[in-house]
Design an enzyme around this catalytic site. Structure first.
Site, PDB file in Angstrom:
ATOM      1  N   CYS A  23       9.927  -8.086   5.050  1.00 22.12           N
ATOM      2  CA  CYS A  23      10.901  -8.314   5.963  1.00 22.12           C
ATOM      3  C   CYS A  23      11.256  -7.852   6.636  1.00 22.12           C
ATOM      4  CB  CYS A  23      12.729  -8.143   5.535  1.00 22.12           C
ATOM      5  SG  CYS A  23      12.998  -8.727   3.758  1.00 22.12           S
ATOM      6  N   GLY A  50       8.196 -11.833   7.525  1.00 20.21           N
ATOM      7  CA  GLY A  50       8.283 -12.076   5.941  1.00 20.21           C
ATOM      8  C   GLY A  50       8.531 -14.209   6.815  1.00 20.21           C
ATOM      9  N   ASN A 124      14.872  -4.410   5.304  1.00 21.17           N
ATOM     10  CA  ASN A 124      13.147  -4.576   5.273  1.00 21.17           C
ATOM     11  C   ASN A 124      13.792  -3.042   4.345  1.00 21.17           C
ATOM     12  OD1 ASN A 124      10.880  -3.292   7.471  1.00 21.17           O
ATOM     13  ND2 ASN A 124      10.816  -4.838   5.508  1.00 21.17           N
ATOM     14  N   GLY A 125      12.740  -3.402   3.422  1.00 22.26           N
ATOM     15  CA  GLY A 125      12.056  -2.200   2.568  1.00 22.26           C
ATOM     16  C   GLY A 125      12.201  -2.539   1.033  1.00 22.26           C
ATOM     17  N   TYR A 274      -2.515  -3.030   9.109  1.00 23.43           N
ATOM     18  CA  TYR A 274      -1.934  -4.720   9.170  1.00 23.43           C
ATOM     19  C   TYR A 274      -0.857  -5.460   9.243  1.00 23.43           C
ATOM     20  CZ  TYR A 274      -2.202  -9.158   6.744  1.00 23.43           C
ATOM     21  OH  TYR A 274      -1.623 -10.434   6.793  1.00 23.43           O
ATOM     22  N   SER A 315      -6.790 -11.103  11.764  1.00 25.29           N
ATOM     23  CA  SER A 315      -6.357  -9.804  11.847  1.00 25.29           C
ATOM     24  C   SER A 315      -6.937  -8.468  11.942  1.00 25.29           C
ATOM     25  CB  SER A 315      -5.307  -9.588  10.364  1.00 25.29           C
ATOM     26  OG  SER A 315      -6.191  -9.796   9.350  1.00 25.29           O
ATOM     27  N   ASP A 377     -12.855  -6.839   8.565  1.00 22.34           N
ATOM     28  CA  ASP A 377     -12.002  -6.835   7.882  1.00 22.34           C
ATOM     29  C   ASP A 377     -11.173  -5.448   8.526  1.00 22.34           C
ATOM     30  OD1 ASP A 377     -10.009  -9.163   7.012  1.00 22.34           O
ATOM     31  OD2 ASP A 377     -10.840  -9.552   5.280  1.00 22.34           O
ATOM     32  N   CYS A 414       2.702  -0.779  -3.976  1.00 22.63           N
ATOM     33  CA  CYS A 414       2.938  -0.439  -3.410  1.00 22.63           C
ATOM     34  C   CYS A 414       4.623  -0.927  -3.711  1.00 22.63           C
ATOM     35  CB  CYS A 414       3.302  -0.766  -2.090  1.00 22.63           C
ATOM     36  SG  CYS A 414       4.349  -0.253  -0.916  1.00 22.63           S
ATOM     37  N   CYS A 465       2.582   7.835   4.548  1.00 20.55           N
ATOM     38  CA  CYS A 465       2.640   7.957   2.288  1.00 20.55           C
ATOM     39  C   CYS A 465       1.420   6.793   2.496  1.00 20.55           C
ATOM     40  CB  CYS A 465       3.384   6.483   2.934  1.00 20.55           C
ATOM     41  SG  CYS A 465       3.580   5.203   0.720  1.00 20.55           S
ATOM     42  N   CYS A 468      -0.328   3.331  -1.611  1.00 22.17           N
ATOM     43  CA  CYS A 468      -1.743   1.973  -1.858  1.00 22.17           C
ATOM     44  C   CYS A 468      -3.162   2.741  -1.647  1.00 22.17           C
ATOM     45  CB  CYS A 468      -1.242   1.103  -1.197  1.00 22.17           C
ATOM     46  SG  CYS A 468      -1.173   1.203   0.519  1.00 22.17           S
TER      47      CYS A 468
HETATM   48  S1  SF4 Z   1       1.271   3.239   2.545  1.00 24.31           S
HETATM   49 FE1  SF4 Z   1       0.736   1.341   1.234  1.00 24.31          FE
HETATM   50  S2  SF4 Z   1       2.380   2.298  -0.258  1.00 24.31           S
HETATM   51 FE2  SF4 Z   1       2.596   3.349   0.910  1.00 24.31          FE
HETATM   52  S3  SF4 Z   1       4.604   2.205   1.937  1.00 24.31           S
HETATM   53 FE3  SF4 Z   1       2.791   1.670   2.954  1.00 24.31          FE
HETATM   54  S4  SF4 Z   1       1.703  -0.568   1.658  1.00 24.31           S
HETATM   55 FE4  SF4 Z   1       3.026   0.590   0.508  1.00 24.31          FE
END
Ligand code: SF4
Length: 499
Positions: A23, A50, A124-125, A274, A315, A377, A414, A465, A468
């Site tokens: 979002c 979104g 958002n989240g 991205y 992208s 990519d 995620c 973070c 993923c």
């Molecule tokens: S780094 Fe990956 S797992 Fe962590 S918040 Fe972003 S999309 Fe989600």
């Protein structure tokens, strides 16, 4: 579909959706300005975050109005609806669903409140302790969710409705500011909330600051938005980020901020790869510059002899520029996209679906023929898009097709607001790099390393973070997701406390 900034995302194959952001949020406090229209343009700038529904709430100090519907910002609002959204403060939202289905009841802003004030909230989240929050709500309203649970009773199944109910569930003698300071520490997960009552605009960001949220200054007011690009578009100057663990309150006395939790930064690295617009800046690092640098590092890590570097439209463009710069190989465009490609309400028939990628992209045969190509990519999710792209380039006469990816293999889901494919659908979950190369039909395949990607963001590794890619979940994993995650290999075991 085309993203809000005109770039194609991975959805260039019918029925194949790429990573979706959860979002975009926007808020404005500006007496004397057309706040409904400012929110509209702010949301327009955040459309890439979104595309399922959009909504705006405004207030003139005593009366709150909300208008929301399914569709793109430009489809939901027109001159008449915006003309009715009057007042001196507003919040807005563009939605992609991570929790709760994509339907009208789940559109935002959500509404709640007490007898003394209304609450409109945009999020958002993605929260990871909604069951706990439901229990808190139940404990405050023994016979159900009470008035505060209004939207939940009407069928809103999102975590946002739970938070809206929570903020209105402390009773009418508690102000929204007091309720927020008391309840925000109970909420776990990734969140940026922009919310309001009749007089005041609020913004809050989770203690890890997973998703971006920034403050801007207008001549006669304030703006908060998911990305700096939305500040630029409404003519607001960047002031600062909303700090992780901070509640910001804006009213006629100006802006004040209070910390409700100790910040432990874990910004989403995928915003740099991205999700965010290239013209956005996150934690002081320009997203475009970060992507170009990822391309440079990718070229250092995975060089190849070739005649032309080209992006996967569109992208992959900044990383392709970086790859070309670093490698010295000429940059070129091998594909032309259908300029007006976008969300269509015409569902493709099976025959049309078989046209696949051709609906959106057409190769420039005279540029491609006989060339050794490097196609850059930003990520591979299921691999179908890259397979179709490689095949199209070969059919157009490419001598070799080398695929380079400016993020490491996506192997984990995620839980913090981004919707990838399910773990079983992620091509890199079950296959190593050579097997993915074979699956997409490329002559060679190279992913940037995690170190290279992180280095390009100019953020310390421990402030990001990367779950993923790494399986290390800094905020933990929702209790009901342990089984979904599965552990096919020892080395694949996710790390992070279960919440
Ligand atoms: S780094 Fe990956 S797992 Fe962590 S918040 Fe972003 S999309 Fe989600």
């Amino acid at each position: 579909m085309a993203r809000g900034d005109g770039r194609l995302n991975h959805d260039i194959l019918p029925g194949e959706s790429g990573p979706q952001d959860a979002c975009g949020v926007f808020g404005v406090w500006a007496p004397g300005e057309e706040v409904g229209k400012l929110a509209y343009y702010g949301l327009y700038a955040l459309q890439h975050r979104g595309q399922e529904s959009a909504g705006i709430a405004t207030s003139d100090g005593s009366r709150m109005l909300v208008y929301k519907d399914m569709g793109l910002v430009s489809q939901v609002f027109d001159e008449t609806s915006l003309g009715s959204l009057t007042g001196h403060l507003a919040i807005g939202h563009t939605r992609y669903s991570t929790t709760g289905a994509s339907r009208w009841e789940n559109a935002q802003p959500t509404l709640g409140g007490t007898e003394h004030h209304t609450i409109a909230l945009a999020h958002n989240g993605n929260l990871i302790n909604t069951e706990e929050l439901r229990e808190v709500l139940a404990s405050r309203h023994v016979d159900g969710f009470g008035d505060a649970g209004g939207e939940m009773r009407r069928g809103n199944t999102t975590d946002t409705a739970i938070v809206t109910s929570l903020l209105g569930s402390r009773g009418e003698d508690v102000s929204l500011e007091e309720a927020a300071l008391a309840d925000l520490p109970l909420i776990k997960g990734a969140y940026c909330f922009v919310f309001m009552d009749e007089q005041t605009l609020y913004a809050a960001r989770d203690p890890q600051g997973v998703r971006p949220l920034v403050i801007g200054r207008l001549e006669r007011g304030w703006v908060v938005a998911s990305e700096t690009a939305a500040l630029d578009i409404v003519g607001a100057s960047f002031v600062r980020e909303v700090e992780p663990g901070e509640l910001v309150v804006i009213d006629e006395s100006g802006l004040r901020a209070q910390s409700f939790a100790e910040p432990v930064r874990k910004g989403c690295v995928f915003e740099y790869v991205y999700l965010a617009r290239p013209d956005t800046t996150i934690a002081g690092r320009g997203v475009h510059a970060a992507r170009v640098e990822m391309g440079r590092r990718l070229a250092q890590e995975h060089p190849v002899e070739a005649d032309m570097v080209m992006p996967s439209p569109e992208s992959g463009t900044p990383a392709a520029i970086g790859y070309a710069e670093q490698s010295g190989i000429a940059y070129g465009q091998g594909l032309v996209k259908n300029a007006y490609v976008g969300r269509t309400f015409i569902a493709p028939s099976q025959t049309i679906r078989q046209l696949g990628i051709r609906l959106k992209l057409n190769p420039l045969r005279e540029v491609i023929k006989g060339q050794r190509l490097v196609v850059v990519d930003d990520s591979i999710v299921r691999g179908n898009t890259q397979r179709a792209l490689v095949r199209m380039l070969r059919e157009a006469g490419a001598a070799e097709v080398h695929v380079r990816i400016s993020s490491p293999p996506v192997r984990w889901p995620c839980f913090y607001g981004i919707d990838f494919a399910s773990r079983a659908e992620l091509i890199a979950t079950g296959l190593d790099v050579e097997a993915v190369r074979q699956a997409i039909g490329a002559d060679s395949l190279g992913y940037i390393s995690e170190e290279g990607m992180v280095g390009a963001t100019e953020q310390p590794r421990d402030r990001l973070c990367t779950a993923c890619f790494s399986g290390e979940y800094p905020l933990g994993v929702p209790r009901d997701q342990e089984k979904v995650l599965g552990t096919p290999h020892e080395a694949d075991t996710p790390r992070g406390a279960t919440v």
